[in-house]
Write a protein that holds these residues in place. Sequence first.
Motif, mmCIF file in Angstrom:
data_model
loop_
_atom_site.group_PDB
_atom_site.id
_atom_site.type_symbol
_atom_site.label_atom_id
_atom_site.label_comp_id
_atom_site.label_asym_id
_atom_site.label_seq_id
_atom_site.Cartn_x
_atom_site.Cartn_y
_atom_site.Cartn_z
ATOM 1 N N ALA A 112 16.147 42.850 42.083
ATOM 2 C CA ALA A 112 17.184 43.923 42.308
ATOM 3 C C ALA A 112 16.459 45.235 42.879
ATOM 4 O O ALA A 112 17.031 45.945 43.333
ATOM 5 C CB ALA A 112 17.669 44.526 41.032
ATOM 6 N N ALA A 113 14.899 45.094 42.865
ATOM 7 C CA ALA A 113 14.282 46.049 43.665
ATOM 8 C C ALA A 113 13.667 45.461 45.066
ATOM 9 O O ALA A 113 12.927 46.725 45.598
ATOM 10 C CB ALA A 113 13.062 46.716 42.739
ATOM 11 N N LEU A 114 14.393 44.588 45.752
ATOM 12 C CA LEU A 114 13.958 44.301 46.963
ATOM 13 C C LEU A 114 14.744 44.944 47.792
ATOM 14 O O LEU A 114 15.710 45.495 47.712
ATOM 15 C CB LEU A 114 13.900 42.720 47.130
ATOM 16 C CG LEU A 114 13.107 41.738 46.211
ATOM 17 C CD1 LEU A 114 13.563 40.245 46.332
ATOM 18 C CD2 LEU A 114 11.837 41.958 46.515
ATOM 19 N N GLN A 115 14.379 44.756 49.274
ATOM 20 C CA GLN A 115 15.343 45.193 50.421
ATOM 21 C C GLN A 115 16.606 44.621 50.428
ATOM 22 O O GLN A 115 16.760 43.588 49.902
ATOM 23 C CB GLN A 115 14.586 45.225 51.678
ATOM 24 C CG GLN A 115 13.114 45.746 51.790
ATOM 25 C CD GLN A 115 13.416 47.094 52.123
ATOM 26 O OE1 GLN A 115 14.493 47.784 52.357
ATOM 27 N NE2 GLN A 115 12.148 47.760 52.355
ATOM 28 N N HIS A 116 17.724 45.495 50.523
ATOM 29 C CA HIS A 116 18.945 44.852 50.565
ATOM 30 C C HIS A 116 19.703 44.661 51.853
ATOM 31 O O HIS A 116 19.505 45.735 52.916
ATOM 32 C CB HIS A 116 20.026 45.893 49.596
ATOM 33 C CG HIS A 116 21.308 45.361 49.443
ATOM 34 N ND1 HIS A 116 21.566 44.376 48.456
ATOM 35 C CD2 HIS A 116 22.419 45.758 50.184
ATOM 36 C CE1 HIS A 116 22.984 44.307 48.559
ATOM 37 N NE2 HIS A 116 23.433 45.218 49.555
ATOM 38 N N GLU A 130 17.564 40.090 54.812
ATOM 39 C CA GLU A 130 18.435 39.677 56.017
ATOM 40 C C GLU A 130 18.796 41.252 56.617
ATOM 41 O O GLU A 130 19.615 42.168 56.276
ATOM 42 C CB GLU A 130 19.721 39.325 55.626
ATOM 43 C CG GLU A 130 19.828 37.939 54.727
ATOM 44 C CD GLU A 130 21.153 37.514 54.029
ATOM 45 O OE1 GLU A 130 21.857 38.481 54.006
ATOM 46 O OE2 GLU A 130 21.227 36.204 53.932
ATOM 47 N N TYR A 131 17.910 41.240 57.667
ATOM 48 C CA TYR A 131 17.815 42.573 58.261
ATOM 49 C C TYR A 131 18.874 42.827 59.332
ATOM 50 O O TYR A 131 18.990 41.931 60.141
ATOM 51 C CB TYR A 131 16.286 42.699 59.176
ATOM 52 C CG TYR A 131 16.159 43.935 59.856
ATOM 53 C CD1 TYR A 131 15.913 45.361 59.190
ATOM 54 C CD2 TYR A 131 16.493 44.036 61.095
ATOM 55 C CE1 TYR A 131 15.878 46.363 59.729
ATOM 56 C CE2 TYR A 131 16.256 45.461 61.785
ATOM 57 C CZ TYR A 131 16.035 46.564 61.088
ATOM 58 O OH TYR A 131 15.722 47.534 61.733
ATOM 59 N N PRO A 132 19.587 44.021 59.134
ATOM 60 C CA PRO A 132 20.840 44.046 60.020
ATOM 61 C C PRO A 132 20.559 44.477 61.303
ATOM 62 O O PRO A 132 19.948 45.267 61.574
ATOM 63 C CB PRO A 132 21.662 44.974 59.234
ATOM 64 C CG PRO A 132 20.778 45.732 58.410
ATOM 65 C CD PRO A 132 19.772 44.696 58.161
ATOM 66 N N ILE A 200 10.226 47.741 46.464
ATOM 67 C CA ILE A 200 10.263 47.843 47.885
ATOM 68 C C ILE A 200 11.495 48.458 48.258
ATOM 69 O O ILE A 200 11.688 48.174 49.865
ATOM 70 C CB ILE A 200 9.823 46.407 48.418
ATOM 71 C CG1 ILE A 200 10.626 45.370 48.366
ATOM 72 C CG2 ILE A 200 8.273 46.555 47.941
ATOM 73 C CD1 ILE A 200 10.268 44.131 48.962
ATOM 74 N N ASN A 201 12.347 48.709 47.858
ATOM 75 C CA ASN A 201 13.715 48.968 48.482
ATOM 76 C C ASN A 201 13.930 50.264 49.048
ATOM 77 O O ASN A 201 14.895 51.235 48.621
ATOM 78 C CB ASN A 201 14.852 48.799 47.226
ATOM 79 C CG ASN A 201 14.565 49.709 46.015
ATOM 80 O OD1 ASN A 201 13.679 50.126 45.951
ATOM 81 N ND2 ASN A 201 15.841 49.630 45.222
ATOM 82 N N GLU A 202 13.237 50.654 49.709
ATOM 83 C CA GLU A 202 13.042 51.844 50.587
ATOM 84 C C GLU A 202 12.121 51.611 51.788
ATOM 85 O O GLU A 202 11.364 50.848 51.947
ATOM 86 C CB GLU A 202 12.456 53.298 49.856
ATOM 87 C CG GLU A 202 11.107 53.028 49.102
ATOM 88 C CD GLU A 202 10.560 54.229 48.491
ATOM 89 O OE1 GLU A 202 10.382 55.144 49.007
ATOM 90 O OE2 GLU A 202 10.761 54.010 47.241
ATOM 91 N N SER A 203 12.528 52.664 52.825
ATOM 92 C CA SER A 203 11.985 52.629 54.127
ATOM 93 C C SER A 203 10.364 52.637 54.133
ATOM 94 O O SER A 203 9.839 53.413 53.400
ATOM 95 C CB SER A 203 12.444 53.582 55.099
ATOM 96 O OG SER A 203 11.828 53.488 56.452
ATOM 97 N N GLY A 204 9.841 51.816 54.832
ATOM 98 C CA GLY A 204 8.525 51.774 54.844
ATOM 99 C C GLY A 204 7.521 50.850 53.842
ATOM 100 O O GLY A 204 6.395 50.762 54.125
#
Length: 241
Positions: A112-116, A130-132, A200-204
């Motif tokens: 749940a705390a990974l990049q979305h 899955e980078y948009p 890690i769910n934020e930029s950088g």
Amino acid sequence: MFVLAELKDNVRIAPDQFNLKLVDAVRDEIDRKLANKVLLNVGLCIALKEIVSLKDSIILPGDGASHTEVLFRYVVFRPMVGTVMTGKIRNCSREGVNVTLGFFDDILIPHAALQHPSRFDEAEQAWVWEYPLEDGGKHDLFMDVGEPIKFRVSREIFEETSPIGPPKTENASQNNSSTSAAATATAQDVKTPYKIIGAINESGLGVLSWWDQQNKDEQEDDDGEDNTEYDDEDGEGACEE
């Protein structure tokens, strides 16, 4: 990330250590007792920093060893919540990404705390971001084992642990399947004394190679714009002449 904890303990020095200076014997015994151990609500003990004070040693009746009350400072690993750290991916599971720092392995980044949005790839046994893309498509960015990863500490979990004995059986004639089930249940009861939960769910944040490539692309774009401006200035100067 590392802090100094002031601790007090009654240190026992065995008779075969009496040939050493008291401070050296105490230092060795403290390190033997605490190094690489987790103290509840304190952290992972790394190394002795200094001995603050030594009280008079006493020898108890029936015990040839000396006992000394010691006040000392110990280097402890306990990062504050909100600290950004860099480790390496140890493995991935449906629960999330497990990270190691080399000397400390009990770090979990929950799914749940990974990049979305992210998904778990069963074949690769890895999480995939899955980078948009601008055109509406998606580009898969894998979280592979061994990749350096930057994360933020979101919380810490301390659990009191005690020694675990052999699995209990009602009688010696218990069948192998029951014994195996008891052993499995015992293994599941093993607790981790100190665990760090990251995000890690934020930029950088995330795998370092993701952002390194993006920074390179941005740098190349900036260099291209600078060269275009320089060429335009040269052209204007030639026209004026």
